[in-house]
Design an enzyme around this catalytic site. Structure first.
Site, short mmCIF file in Angstrom:
data_model
loop_
_atom_site.label_atom_id
_atom_site.label_comp_id
_atom_site.label_asym_id
_atom_site.label_seq_id
_atom_site.Cartn_x
_atom_site.Cartn_y
_atom_site.Cartn_z
N GLU A 1 10.40 -2.12 12.74
CA GLU A 1 11.71 -2.60 12.30
C GLU A 1 12.69 -1.44 12.22
O GLU A 1 13.89 -1.60 12.42
CB GLU A 1 11.54 -3.26 10.92
CG GLU A 1 12.78 -3.87 10.35
CD GLU A 1 12.54 -4.49 8.99
OE1 GLU A 1 13.52 -4.95 8.42
OE2 GLU A 1 11.39 -4.49 8.50
N ARG B 1 -2.32 -0.92 4.60
CA ARG B 1 -2.57 -2.03 3.67
C ARG B 1 -3.48 -3.10 4.26
O ARG B 1 -4.13 -3.83 3.52
CB ARG B 1 -1.24 -2.61 3.18
CG ARG B 1 -0.49 -1.64 2.28
CD ARG B 1 0.87 -2.19 1.88
NE ARG B 1 1.72 -1.15 1.38
CZ ARG B 1 2.56 -0.43 2.13
NH1 ARG B 1 2.67 -0.65 3.42
NH2 ARG B 1 3.30 0.50 1.59
#
Length: 177
Positions: A97, A60
């Protein structure tokens, strides 16, 4: 309508307990996408942040970085997942994460001393951004600033990056949500 309201939240993706902030709903909205690029461009024009090149994190960061490069008249360099770049590369492993990953950059992507704006969609743990910064620095560049659409401050990436001395600009954040 604000940028934040155009971002969809998907619970338990990619694994249980993760609240995934999906910017695809923001990007598909022509007004929302324009808001992102206009607000980022305005920040860099008005604040006079000095940089030579925009480097975008896969995937992105390519979308945002490419549009921002065009708007600001700067070149664009991609940081990719392994095996996607045809020339000689440097690589960096990092923590996500929800796991680990690795990214690569062409060894000749930047001139020594180039000041770089590092761009990605979201800041969570800071692992991706740290890996990107490490690659930029390995090839002789300097991080002028990092830009993100979304910051998740509760996860700690912002603090980690700021403690390392990096300057950040984020358009919106999801704190405690």
């Amino acid at each position: 309508m604000a940028i934040k309201s155009r971002i969809r939240t998907i619970p338990d993706y990619p694994k249980k307990g993760i609240m995934f902030r999906d910017i695809t709903t923001l990007l598909k909205d022509p007004v929302g996408f324009r808001l992102v690029i206009d607000q980022l461009s305005q920040h860099y024009i008005e604040n006079g942040v000095d940089f030579d090149m925009i480097v975008g994190m896969e995937a992105r960061g390519f979308i945002i970085g490419g549009a921002l490069s065009y708007t600001l008249g700067k070149g664009f360099v991609p940081i990719r997942k392994p095996g996607k770049l045809p020339g000689e590369v440097v690589d960096q492993e990092y923590q996500l994460e929800y796991g680990t990953d690795k990214v690569e950059m062409h060894i000749d992507a930047l001139e020594k001393g180039s000041r770089v704006l590092l761009v990605d969609d979201l800041l969570a743990t800071g692992g991706t951004a740290m890996a990107g910064a490490s690659l930029v620095e390995k090839v002789g560049g300097v991080i002028a600033e990092m830009a993100f659409i979304v910051n998740l401050p509760d996860i700690g990436g912002q603090k980690k990056l700021e403690e390392k001395g990096y300057k950040l600009f984020c358009l919106t954040e999801f704190e405690g949500e």
